[in-house]
Motif scaffolding. Structure first.
Motif, PDB file in Angstrom:
ATOM      1  N   GLY A  10       0.622  -1.177   0.051  1.00 55.53           N
ATOM      2  CA  GLY A  10      -0.114  -0.116   0.028  1.00 55.53           C
ATOM      3  C   GLY A  10       0.725   1.383   0.012  1.00 55.53           C
ATOM      4  O   GLY A  10       0.134   2.426  -0.229  1.00 55.53           O
ATOM      5  N   ILE A  14       0.183   4.946  -1.866  1.00 59.57           N
ATOM      6  CA  ILE A  14      -0.078   6.334  -1.117  1.00 59.57           C
ATOM      7  C   ILE A  14       0.794   7.222  -1.955  1.00 59.57           C
ATOM      8  O   ILE A  14       0.515   8.153  -2.107  1.00 59.57           O
ATOM      9  N   TRP A  19      -3.109   9.816  -0.076  1.00 57.25           N
ATOM     10  CA  TRP A  19      -3.590   8.940   0.929  1.00 57.25           C
ATOM     11  C   TRP A  19      -4.932   8.448   0.852  1.00 57.25           C
ATOM     12  O   TRP A  19      -5.252   7.475   1.048  1.00 57.25           O
ATOM     13  N   ASN A  23      -6.629   4.599   0.231  1.00 56.74           N
ATOM     14  CA  ASN A  23      -7.261   4.124   1.396  1.00 56.74           C
ATOM     15  C   ASN A  23      -8.598   4.320   1.405  1.00 56.74           C
ATOM     16  O   ASN A  23      -9.571   3.873   2.324  1.00 56.74           O
ATOM     17  N   LEU A  26     -11.166   1.269   2.033  1.00 56.63           N
ATOM     18  CA  LEU A  26     -10.956   0.819   3.521  1.00 56.63           C
ATOM     19  C   LEU A  26     -11.729   1.771   4.247  1.00 56.63           C
ATOM     20  O   LEU A  26     -12.336   1.324   5.568  1.00 56.63           O
ATOM     21  N   ARG A 268     -10.136  -3.716  -0.956  1.00 53.73           N
ATOM     22  CA  ARG A 268      -8.768  -3.187  -0.493  1.00 53.73           C
ATOM     23  C   ARG A 268      -7.947  -3.313  -1.717  1.00 53.73           C
ATOM     24  O   ARG A 268      -6.759  -2.528  -1.715  1.00 53.73           O
ATOM     25  N   ASP A 271      -7.497  -0.124  -3.603  1.00 57.41           N
ATOM     26  CA  ASP A 271      -6.764   0.895  -2.890  1.00 57.41           C
ATOM     27  C   ASP A 271      -5.407   0.686  -2.965  1.00 57.41           C
ATOM     28  O   ASP A 271      -4.748   1.702  -3.546  1.00 57.41           O
TER      29      ASP A 271
END
Lengths: 300, 265
Positions: A10, A14, A19, A23, A26, A268, A271
């Motif tokens: 992840g 990011i 960010w 995310n 999530l 997820r 993301d």
């Protein structure tokens, strides 16, 4: 490109997407889980009865019944005649998960999801490897077992040990023992078996997997050609075996949509992918025409 | 058949082994679950179920532990069991000595039940049978000692039907009456108000599960006086009158006088 370290899953996303984009599902999922829990809690603690009951059966705004079809099935097998209120509730819930994907129950609703996600997160950071291995099919055997025990004992036997309902009921009706169940599941997933409970053993998840077998809403690796093999999606996926056919199956003529019924639609993978490979899509968008077209071009 | 064809393909072999292992493990788990669940079928005698439960066996196949009955109980009497309660986990119950059922006329707990584990056919709370009150200790019950406690009788929501006071001669004092509280199973709902109200340190009247509280006369038994009433006459041939071989001029008076002279002789 080399695969990233498990604890770094992840980070690339990011850096590349910011960010929030790395995310968002999530955060939305946690907000949904917490909001649903909060809706159950404002009744007993503040007196506003929006949802009454718990995950096994509830009444929304004093009119809409919702009933867990799995527990109602156990009750039926145990020999109890099903009455209309529970049946209506179970039909509503069933239709909901038929459309959105059965395992949405696990990733967007179930209180145990916090616990096993936390255990997996810590496991990656502490570099805990190995442990007991179960076949991910074990849950279907356990599901079958719970139904057989219901028939033999003529009681809803699974409910006396079901961590999902024990924890949810414990939070809403107040029982300290729920904490011990949470700790037990956490330790089991952290030290004994990786993704052990939700990914391998839980019969509730197994039931909802079967329910969502043909659900239209799916995650799709629609831009799989952009995959750089960083492995981040595999690291964070609660059911990692579901990704490979869709992500890597192009050469075998497999479409990009994750069709495995164990996919929890948690999002997820969407993301953490820095390359934006994944997106929410539907099962009908699974054409391999592009692939076929390419082959045709090559053929002559 | 040669040795080669007997040997299984290794991946098939591994699959079979793994499946066998899983099935055996899960079966053991199921056995444990089954045994454990049978144990929870025995409800402690002090734990009472809400109105509309026919039998514990039936209830455990029907109650999905949602707690809607608990939520709709206006007096917060019902509780969902936790691990410390020895009642099947997550099912509703109450303890009469702590807080008894108030017997709401509209029975909201039964209406709230989505599965009819609390039987929706129960429309009058007087027909509920949550248990049966029993004077479990005649040695401490104050009324049995000849005192006029009467509390269980007076608090009973079905006073003079579910509990009546039956007068008996007080042999200790020789001149007073003992009023014995008697519970009638055809009216007692098992609400537990009497047990809650009993003034003793430990209640002398307790609500017990009906199967513990109730005796049962053998099916072949017939009570003569009841049969006589039903038939309108005695079903038994009357005994032949005993003939005494008495000296002339004497007779035997059955009403209590005994041997006496025949009048006019």
């Amino acid at each position: 490109m080399m695969a990233n370290l498990p604890e770094d899953a992840g980070k690339a996303a990011i850096a590349d997407k910011g960010w929030w984009k790395a995310n968002q599902w999530l955060i939305l999922r946690r907000l949904t889980q917490l909001s649903i829990l909060a809706l159950f809690l404002v009744g007993p603690y503040m007196g506003y009865w929006i949802i009454k009951g718990n995950l096994t059966s509830s009444l929304v705004l004093e009119v809409l019944p919702l009933t867990d079809p799995y527990i109602l099935l156990q009750s039926f097998i145990a020999g109890h005649e099903i009455v209309s209120t529970a049946l209506i509730g179970a039909v509503i819930v069933t239709v909901f998960y038929l459309l959105l994907g059965g395992r949405v129950y696990c990733s967007w609703l179930c209180p145990i999801n916090f616990v096993t996600d936390a255990a997996d997160w810590l496991r990656r950071r502490l570099h805990i490897k190995g442990g007991a291995r179960f076949s991910s099919k074990t849950r279907y055997w356990i599901l079958l077992m719970t139904l057989l025990v219901a028939a033999i004992t003529t009681s809803i036997a699974w409910e006396i040990v079901n961590p999902v309902s024990i924890v949810h009921r414990g939070i809403i009706f107040g029982s300290g023992f729920a904490v011990m169940v949470v700790v037990a599941i956490f330790i089991f997933d952290l030290l004994i078996s990786r993704k052990g409970w939700c990914g391998h053993l839980c019969p509730v998840g197994a039931f909802y997997s079967l329910l969502g077998h043909y659900s239209p809403l799916r995650v799709s690796a629609s831009k799989r050609e952009q995959c750089d093999d960083c492995m981040d999606c595999f690291m964070v996926c609660p059911e990692e075996q579901v990704i490979k056919p869709a992500l890597k199956g192009e050469s075998k003529g497999i479409g990009p949509v994750i069709m495995d019924m164990n996919c929890t639609n948690c999002g997820r993978c969407i993301d953490v992918c820095a390359k934006d490979v994944f997106t929410y899509s539907n099962r009908f968008n699974n054409s391999t025409l592009l692939n076929v077209a390419n082959k045709k071009e090559v053929a002559p | 058949m040669n040795a080669q064809s007997k040997q299984m393909n290794p991946s098939r072999r591994r699959f079979m082994q793994e499946t066998a292992r899983t099935v055996c493990g899960v079966s053991l788990l199921g056995l444990g679950l089954g045994v454990y669940s049978r144990q929870t079928h025995s409800l402690p005698a002090t734990a009472l179920r809400p109105p509309g439960v026919k039998s514990e066996e039936e209830f455990l196949s029907a109650c999905i532990r949602c707690g809607l009955c608990v939520r709709d109980c206006p007096y917060d009497i019902l509780k969902l069991s936790t691990f410390s309660d020895e009642v099947a986990l997550g099912t509703p119950f109450f303890i009469a000595r702590k807080i008894p059922c108030e017997m709401c006329e509209d029975i909201p707990c039964v209406k709230a039940c989505p599965t009819s584990a609390l039987d929706h056919n129960l429309t009058s709370i007087d027909d509920a049978r949550m248990g049966l009150a029993v004077i479990v200790d005649q040695e401490t019950c104050l009324n049995y000692q000849g005192l006029r406690c009467d509390v269980c009788h007076r608090v009973c929501p079905l006073i003079n039907k579910a509990i009546t006071l039956e007068p008996r001669h007080n042999q200790r004092s020789g001149k007073h009456t003992i009023f014995i509280p008697v519970v009638h199973s055809d009216s007692c709902t098992g609400c537990g108000v009497c047990e809650r109200a009993c003034v003793l340190e430990e209640a002398a009247i307790k609500v017990l599960p009906i199967n513990l509280a109730k005796g049962e006369i053998g099916k072949h038994y017939r009570l003569g006086w009841e049969e006589k009433e039903k038939a309108g006459k005695s079903l038994v041939t009357p005994d032949e009158e005993h003939k005494y071989n008495l000296p002339e001029g004497l007779k035997y008076e059955h009403a209590g006088e005994g041997l006496m002279k025949e009048p006019g002789k």
